[in-house]
Scaffold this motif. Sequence first.
Motif, mmCIF file in Angstrom:
data_model
loop_
_atom_site.group_PDB
_atom_site.id
_atom_site.type_symbol
_atom_site.label_atom_id
_atom_site.label_comp_id
_atom_site.label_asym_id
_atom_site.label_seq_id
_atom_site.Cartn_x
_atom_site.Cartn_y
_atom_site.Cartn_z
ATOM 1 N N MET A 428 34.414 37.071 23.865
ATOM 2 C CA MET A 428 34.124 38.209 24.742
ATOM 3 C C MET A 428 33.170 37.772 25.642
ATOM 4 O O MET A 428 33.227 38.178 26.970
ATOM 5 N N ASN A 429 32.468 36.826 25.252
ATOM 6 C CA ASN A 429 31.634 36.336 26.528
ATOM 7 C C ASN A 429 32.296 35.546 27.711
ATOM 8 O O ASN A 429 32.026 35.715 28.789
ATOM 9 N N ARG A 430 33.370 34.698 27.145
ATOM 10 C CA ARG A 430 34.157 34.346 28.116
ATOM 11 C C ARG A 430 34.789 35.510 29.023
ATOM 12 O O ARG A 430 34.913 35.296 30.316
ATOM 13 N N ALA A 431 35.027 36.520 28.299
ATOM 14 C CA ALA A 431 35.659 37.463 28.982
ATOM 15 C C ALA A 431 34.619 38.203 30.207
ATOM 16 O O ALA A 431 34.867 38.540 31.223
ATOM 17 N N LEU A 432 33.356 38.361 29.831
ATOM 18 C CA LEU A 432 32.317 38.875 30.616
ATOM 19 C C LEU A 432 32.252 37.746 31.973
ATOM 20 O O LEU A 432 31.851 38.441 32.988
ATOM 21 N N VAL A 434 34.500 36.297 33.118
ATOM 22 C CA VAL A 434 35.642 36.613 34.373
ATOM 23 C C VAL A 434 35.570 38.192 34.874
ATOM 24 O O VAL A 434 35.760 38.358 36.114
ATOM 25 N N TYR A 435 35.043 38.916 34.085
ATOM 26 C CA TYR A 435 34.900 40.454 34.551
ATOM 27 C C TYR A 435 33.767 40.287 35.595
ATOM 28 O O TYR A 435 33.906 41.084 36.633
ATOM 29 N N ASN A 436 32.697 39.519 35.637
ATOM 30 C CA ASN A 436 31.763 39.318 36.745
ATOM 31 C C ASN A 436 32.361 38.665 38.084
ATOM 32 O O ASN A 436 31.739 38.764 39.227
ATOM 33 N N GLN A 437 33.421 37.990 37.995
ATOM 34 C CA GLN A 437 34.239 37.457 39.222
ATOM 35 C C GLN A 437 35.301 38.202 39.559
ATOM 36 O O GLN A 437 36.359 38.269 39.077
ATOM 37 N N LYS A 438 34.945 39.344 40.288
ATOM 38 C CA LYS A 438 36.018 40.454 40.822
ATOM 39 C C LYS A 438 37.202 40.041 41.179
ATOM 40 O O LYS A 438 38.170 40.622 40.658
ATOM 41 N N ASP A 439 37.529 39.137 41.910
ATOM 42 C CA ASP A 439 38.811 38.416 42.493
ATOM 43 C C ASP A 439 39.328 38.191 41.205
ATOM 44 O O ASP A 439 40.825 38.421 41.202
ATOM 45 N N GLU A 440 38.805 37.210 40.258
ATOM 46 C CA GLU A 440 39.462 36.653 39.442
ATOM 47 C C GLU A 440 40.018 37.811 38.405
ATOM 48 O O GLU A 440 41.246 37.528 37.815
ATOM 49 N N MET A 441 39.289 38.564 38.089
ATOM 50 C CA MET A 441 39.401 39.773 37.246
ATOM 51 C C MET A 441 40.627 40.532 37.639
ATOM 52 O O MET A 441 41.711 40.896 37.126
ATOM 53 N N LYS A 442 40.704 40.793 39.136
ATOM 54 C CA LYS A 442 41.634 41.525 39.733
ATOM 55 C C LYS A 442 42.848 40.603 39.417
ATOM 56 O O LYS A 442 44.022 41.310 39.248
ATOM 57 N N ASN A 443 42.867 39.351 39.779
ATOM 58 C CA ASN A 443 44.272 38.697 39.367
ATOM 59 C C ASN A 443 44.973 38.672 38.037
ATOM 60 O O ASN A 443 46.058 38.709 37.835
ATOM 61 N N LEU A 444 43.849 38.616 37.147
ATOM 62 C CA LEU A 444 44.277 38.954 35.823
ATOM 63 C C LEU A 444 45.132 39.994 35.548
ATOM 64 O O LEU A 444 45.970 40.138 34.670
ATOM 65 N N ILE A 445 44.383 41.227 35.920
ATOM 66 C CA ILE A 445 44.868 42.476 35.973
ATOM 67 C C ILE A 445 46.562 42.616 36.403
ATOM 68 O O ILE A 445 47.339 42.745 35.785
ATOM 69 N N TYR A 446 46.495 41.835 37.665
ATOM 70 C CA TYR A 446 47.978 41.662 38.029
ATOM 71 C C TYR A 446 48.906 41.188 37.448
ATOM 72 O O TYR A 446 50.118 41.406 37.284
ATOM 73 N N ALA A 447 48.422 39.674 36.999
ATOM 74 C CA ALA A 447 49.120 38.768 36.089
ATOM 75 C C ALA A 447 49.799 39.596 34.942
ATOM 76 O O ALA A 447 50.967 39.505 34.486
ATOM 77 N N ASN A 448 48.817 40.311 34.281
ATOM 78 C CA ASN A 448 49.022 41.064 33.026
ATOM 79 C C ASN A 448 50.153 42.064 33.235
ATOM 80 O O ASN A 448 51.176 42.100 32.419
ATOM 81 N N MET A 449 49.942 42.804 34.455
ATOM 82 C CA MET A 449 51.102 43.956 34.552
ATOM 83 C C MET A 449 52.167 43.306 34.946
ATOM 84 O O MET A 449 53.450 43.907 34.746
#
Length: 468
Positions: A428-432, A434-449
Motif C-alpha cells: 500500500m505504501n508503494r501505491a501511495l 505512485v498516487y502522489n505522482q499524478k502523471d504516473e498514476m494516470k498512465n497506470l489507470i490507462y494501462a489497466n483499462m
Amino acid sequence: MVVYHLSTECYPIAKVGGLADVVGALPKYQNKIKGVDAKVVMPWYSKPFVYDHEFDIVFDGFIHQGSNMLQVQVFKEKTDVLGFELYMVKIPGLLDRENPYGYQDESFQFLAFQHGVLHWLSAMKIRPDVLHCHDYHTGLVPFMIEHCGEFEFLKGVKTIGTIHNGEYQGMMSWEMANYLPSFDQYKWGLMDWNGYINPLASMIKCSTAFTTVSQGYLEELFVSFRGLESLVRDEFGKAYGIINGIDTEVWNPETDPMLDFNYGIKEVIAKKKKNKEKLCKEYGLKPELPLFAFIGRFATEKGADFLPDVVWKSIKQSYGALNIMILGSGNSYIENKLKEYDYTYSNFALDVGYKEYLSHKIYASADFLLMPSRVEPCGLNQMYSMRYGTVPIVRYTGGLRDTVEDISTGGAGINFTYPGVDDIIHAMNRALLVYNQKDEMKNLIYANMNFDFAWEKSAEKYIALYNN
Ligand code: ADP
Ligand code: GLC
C-alpha cells in the motif's frame, strides 16, 4: 459442436462468486464462434430471474435416490435472452431452493442435480459432444456416464472438468453411495480418495481432460491441493490451465447502469473522481485522499483475516492519509472486528453483505483494489477493477500472478509475495508513492483499462481443447 455446461451457479440467475460470472459469460462467447452451440444446465432456484422470465417445460420424469422417488422437471428459458439456451432442473425438496449452498443436505442436492441431468439427457436421447462440468458439484458426472447402467446412452461422451476452486472437494462418506444411481461396484475406486467419496478427485480421474482457471493455479496444485497433490501430478497429462476472461458487455464503465457517472478511457480521470466523491460522501470518507478497497468473501483463502489489522495499522502509519472501504461478508470474527473499526476510524467504511450494485460503484470509485489472497485460482475482481481504471494490489499467487504485473517490471499493478499484514501495508505504501505522482498514476489507470481481458481468447482455447 454441442456443449452442455453443468453448474450450480450462473449469472444473473444465481451468483455466489466468480463461478457464476464465468458460467454466465463463457457460453455466450463460445456461441460467437462458428459451429459452436453452448448451453447451460443448472438447478432451479426460487430467484427473481425465474419469475421474471418465461419457461417451457421440456422434461418431466422421475429418478430414485435411495428409496426415495424424486420428480425431475426440466425448464428451458423461452427466448435465450442470455445468449445461450438455459435449462433449469427442478426437483421438489432439493432443487427448488432459494440459494445454491448452505443446506445440511447439500450432498443429496448435488447428487440429485447430477443424476437428474443425466437422466433427462439419456431419456430424451440427447447426446452432447461435450459435457463441461464445473467444480465438485458436478464432479461425479464423468464417472456416472461411464459406470452407471442407467446412462448407457451417454457412454463415451467427452467430459471436461473445470476446477474453479480446489479448496472445496465435496467429500462424503461411503454411506452416501446408496443414494447414487446404481453403478458398477468394481469401479468404486474411481470415486474414492482416502476412504471417502471425493467428487473432485473423481472428476480428475474420470474426465477426458480437466482444466484450472489459470496456469499459475494449476502449477500450485501440484504442491498444495488439500491432499490431491499426487493425483493431479499423476494426471497432469490431461491438465490444462485456461485463464478466465470477463464479460466486457456487463462490465463496461461506459454503459454500466449501476454507476452514477459512466466513463470511457477519455473521461476516466474526471468521472472516477465524481464517482469517488459520491461514494465517499455516502460513506463518510474523505474524497481528497486515496481510496483502497476490498470486495469479497471474508475467508482466510481471500486473506480477509488480515484486513482488520491492515485497517488500523495503515491508517495509523500513514497518519490518516488514506481511506479504506470494504464490502463483503463471511467469517463472523472478521466481520465483528471490522465493525468495531468502522466505529473507531473515520477513514474506514464497511458495508456487510452481498451487493452487486455497490461492488460496481466501488470498482468505479476506488483508486486501488486490495487482493491479499492466500489462494486465488483465477480471481475476477482484479480484472473488473482494471477495466474500471482501478489499480490492483495483489498477492503473487494463482490467477493473480497471471493477470497482474508489477510496476517494477513494466506492469500496471502492484504485487507482493508473502501473505501477511506488513507485506500488504508495504504494498500500500508503494501505491501511495505512485498516487502522489499524478502523471504516473494516470498512465497506470490507462494501462489497466487497456488490458485485454475479454473472453474471446479463452473461449477459443476451450474450443480447441474440446476439438482435441
Ligand atoms: P470467488 O469466486 O472466489 O469469490 P472471484 O474473484 O472469482 O472470487 O469472484 C468474486 C465475484 O463476486 C466478483 O464478481 C465480485 O465482484 C463478487 N463479489 C464478491 N463479494 C461480493 C459482495 N460482497 N458484494 C457484491 N459482489 C461481490
Ligand atoms: C472460484 C475461485 C476464483 C475464480 C472463480 C471463477 O470461485 O475462487 O479465483 O475466479 O472461481 O473461476
